[in-house]
Design a protein around this motif. Structure first.
Motif, PDB file in Angstrom:
ATOM      1  N   LEU A  37       1.543   3.055  -5.913  1.00  0.00           N
ATOM      2  CA  LEU A  37       0.821   1.971  -5.249  1.00  0.00           C
ATOM      3  C   LEU A  37      -0.527   1.677  -5.916  1.00  0.00           C
ATOM      4  O   LEU A  37      -1.048   0.574  -5.793  1.00  0.00           O
ATOM      5  CB  LEU A  37       0.616   2.298  -3.768  1.00  0.00           C
ATOM      6  CG  LEU A  37       1.889   2.312  -2.918  1.00  0.00           C
ATOM      7  CD1 LEU A  37       1.579   2.769  -1.504  1.00  0.00           C
ATOM      8  CD2 LEU A  37       2.569   0.952  -2.907  1.00  0.00           C
ATOM      9  N   ASP A  50      -0.683   0.242   6.490  1.00  0.00           N
ATOM     10  CA  ASP A  50      -0.820   1.108   7.652  1.00  0.00           C
ATOM     11  C   ASP A  50      -0.839   0.354   8.978  1.00  0.00           C
ATOM     12  O   ASP A  50      -0.490   0.893  10.002  1.00  0.00           O
ATOM     13  CB  ASP A  50      -2.083   1.961   7.541  1.00  0.00           C
ATOM     14  CG  ASP A  50      -1.939   3.051   6.503  1.00  0.00           C
ATOM     15  OD1 ASP A  50      -2.971   3.517   6.007  1.00  0.00           O
ATOM     16  OD2 ASP A  50      -0.805   3.444   6.196  1.00  0.00           O
ATOM     17  N   TYR A 102       2.121   7.505  -3.868  1.00  0.00           N
ATOM     18  CA  TYR A 102       0.697   7.177  -3.758  1.00  0.00           C
ATOM     19  C   TYR A 102       0.167   6.642  -5.083  1.00  0.00           C
ATOM     20  O   TYR A 102      -0.550   5.649  -5.134  1.00  0.00           O
ATOM     21  CB  TYR A 102      -0.079   8.418  -3.311  1.00  0.00           C
ATOM     22  CG  TYR A 102      -1.505   8.131  -2.925  1.00  0.00           C
ATOM     23  CD1 TYR A 102      -1.796   7.555  -1.692  1.00  0.00           C
ATOM     24  CD2 TYR A 102      -2.552   8.424  -3.784  1.00  0.00           C
ATOM     25  CE1 TYR A 102      -3.107   7.279  -1.324  1.00  0.00           C
ATOM     26  CE2 TYR A 102      -3.867   8.152  -3.427  1.00  0.00           C
ATOM     27  CZ  TYR A 102      -4.132   7.585  -2.197  1.00  0.00           C
ATOM     28  OH  TYR A 102      -5.427   7.303  -1.843  1.00  0.00           O
ATOM     29  N   LYS A 121       3.669   6.004   0.432  1.00  0.00           N
ATOM     30  CA  LYS A 121       2.594   6.916   0.021  1.00  0.00           C
ATOM     31  C   LYS A 121       3.051   8.375  -0.017  1.00  0.00           C
ATOM     32  O   LYS A 121       2.435   9.195  -0.677  1.00  0.00           O
ATOM     33  CB  LYS A 121       1.398   6.788   0.965  1.00  0.00           C
ATOM     34  CG  LYS A 121       0.635   5.501   0.806  1.00  0.00           C
ATOM     35  CD  LYS A 121      -0.539   5.452   1.758  1.00  0.00           C
ATOM     36  CE  LYS A 121      -1.311   4.166   1.620  1.00  0.00           C
ATOM     37  NZ  LYS A 121      -2.450   4.103   2.533  1.00  0.00           N
ATOM     38  N   GLU A 122       4.127   8.684   0.688  1.00  0.00           N
ATOM     39  CA  GLU A 122       4.636  10.059   0.752  1.00  0.00           C
ATOM     40  C   GLU A 122       5.792  10.307  -0.216  1.00  0.00           C
ATOM     41  O   GLU A 122       6.345  11.400  -0.248  1.00  0.00           O
ATOM     42  CB  GLU A 122       5.089  10.355   2.188  1.00  0.00           C
ATOM     43  CG  GLU A 122       3.953  10.261   3.191  1.00  0.00           C
ATOM     44  CD  GLU A 122       4.437  10.220   4.635  1.00  0.00           C
ATOM     45  OE1 GLU A 122       5.665  10.274   4.875  1.00  0.00           O
ATOM     46  OE2 GLU A 122       3.578  10.124   5.525  1.00  0.00           O
ATOM     47  N   ARG A 157       7.322   7.047   4.237  1.00  0.00           N
ATOM     48  CA  ARG A 157       6.428   5.988   3.791  1.00  0.00           C
ATOM     49  C   ARG A 157       6.224   6.108   2.289  1.00  0.00           C
ATOM     50  O   ARG A 157       6.247   7.189   1.721  1.00  0.00           O
ATOM     51  CB  ARG A 157       5.115   6.104   4.533  1.00  0.00           C
ATOM     52  CG  ARG A 157       5.286   5.811   6.009  1.00  0.00           C
ATOM     53  CD  ARG A 157       4.060   6.080   6.806  1.00  0.00           C
ATOM     54  NE  ARG A 157       2.860   5.687   6.088  1.00  0.00           N
ATOM     55  CZ  ARG A 157       1.655   5.726   6.588  1.00  0.00           C
ATOM     56  NH1 ARG A 157       1.461   6.153   7.806  1.00  0.00           N
ATOM     57  NH2 ARG A 157       0.613   5.363   5.880  1.00  0.00           N
ATOM     58  N   SER A 215       4.289  -1.505   3.192  1.00  0.00           N
ATOM     59  CA  SER A 215       3.874  -0.161   3.601  1.00  0.00           C
ATOM     60  C   SER A 215       2.445  -0.089   4.116  1.00  0.00           C
ATOM     61  O   SER A 215       1.892   0.998   4.229  1.00  0.00           O
ATOM     62  CB  SER A 215       4.035   0.808   2.427  1.00  0.00           C
ATOM     63  OG  SER A 215       3.110   0.499   1.407  1.00  0.00           O
ATOM     64  N   GLU A 258       3.585  -2.570  -1.445  1.00  0.00           N
ATOM     65  CA  GLU A 258       2.272  -2.515  -0.775  1.00  0.00           C
ATOM     66  C   GLU A 258       2.300  -3.309   0.521  1.00  0.00           C
ATOM     67  O   GLU A 258       1.821  -2.850   1.551  1.00  0.00           O
ATOM     68  CB  GLU A 258       1.172  -3.070  -1.690  1.00  0.00           C
ATOM     69  CG  GLU A 258       0.818  -2.176  -2.834  1.00  0.00           C
ATOM     70  CD  GLU A 258      -0.136  -2.836  -3.830  1.00  0.00           C
ATOM     71  OE1 GLU A 258      -0.185  -4.098  -3.902  1.00  0.00           O
ATOM     72  OE2 GLU A 258      -0.825  -2.103  -4.549  1.00  0.00           O
TER      73      GLU A 258
END
Length: 154
Positions: free
Chosen positions: A56, A90, A53, A20-21, A18, A88, A85
């Motif tokens: 974004l 959640d 992270y 964020k990772e 993802r 990705s 965004e």
């Protein structure tokens, strides 16, 4: 049975982390693949060790602070970040963001239909990679409410 080959779904669903990772190297690789982004911008992102992270969270002011100031480049990056965004988030936008899950469901249902016609053996329940199990269960329960979800989930 090439039409039932689910390697495409496996590739899409399990192998990419993802956003964020993302590591700074992942962010640099992403920036290199954006049409029209100069190499010096890729270098700036790498030098500042921008993670997924942080990427974004970047806005116009943040890009200026790390040294990306050319207006056209800033607009392109912000537009690409906006796309990231959206892709990705959640929560699951079921059809648009879960081709892996739908591939597994459709493949299983096709095999069940072929089995009912005596063309193939009883198919095993879909095998889902660990990173997609919660999403898969959520998609199945959404589209097959109540006891009908057990048909696919077991």
């Amino acid at each position: 049975a090439q039409q039932f080959d689910d390697s495409k779904w496996t590739e899409q669903g399990c192998n990419s982390p993802r956003v964020k990772e993302w590591s700074p190297d992942d962010v640099s690789a992403w920036a290199q693949n954006i049409h029209g982004i100069p190499d010096d911008v890729v270098d700036i992102l790498k030098e500042n060790e921008i993670t997924g992270y942080e990427l974004l969270a970047l806005k116009k002011d943040g890009l200026f602070m790390i040294g990306i100031t050319r207006p056209g480049t800033v607009c392109v990056i912000l537009d690409e970040i906006k796309k990231l965004e959206k892709a990705s988030r959640d929560f699951v936008t079921l059809i648009e963001h879960s081709p892996y899950c739908f591939g597994k469901i459709l493949g299983y249902l096709r095999l069940k239909q072929l089995h009912s016609q005596g063309l193939v053996e009883e198919p095993a329940l879909p095998t889902v990679c660990d990173s997609q199990k919660k999403r898969f269960e959520k998609v199945v329960k959404y589209y097959f409410p109540g006891d009908s979800a057990k048909f696919i989930l077991g």
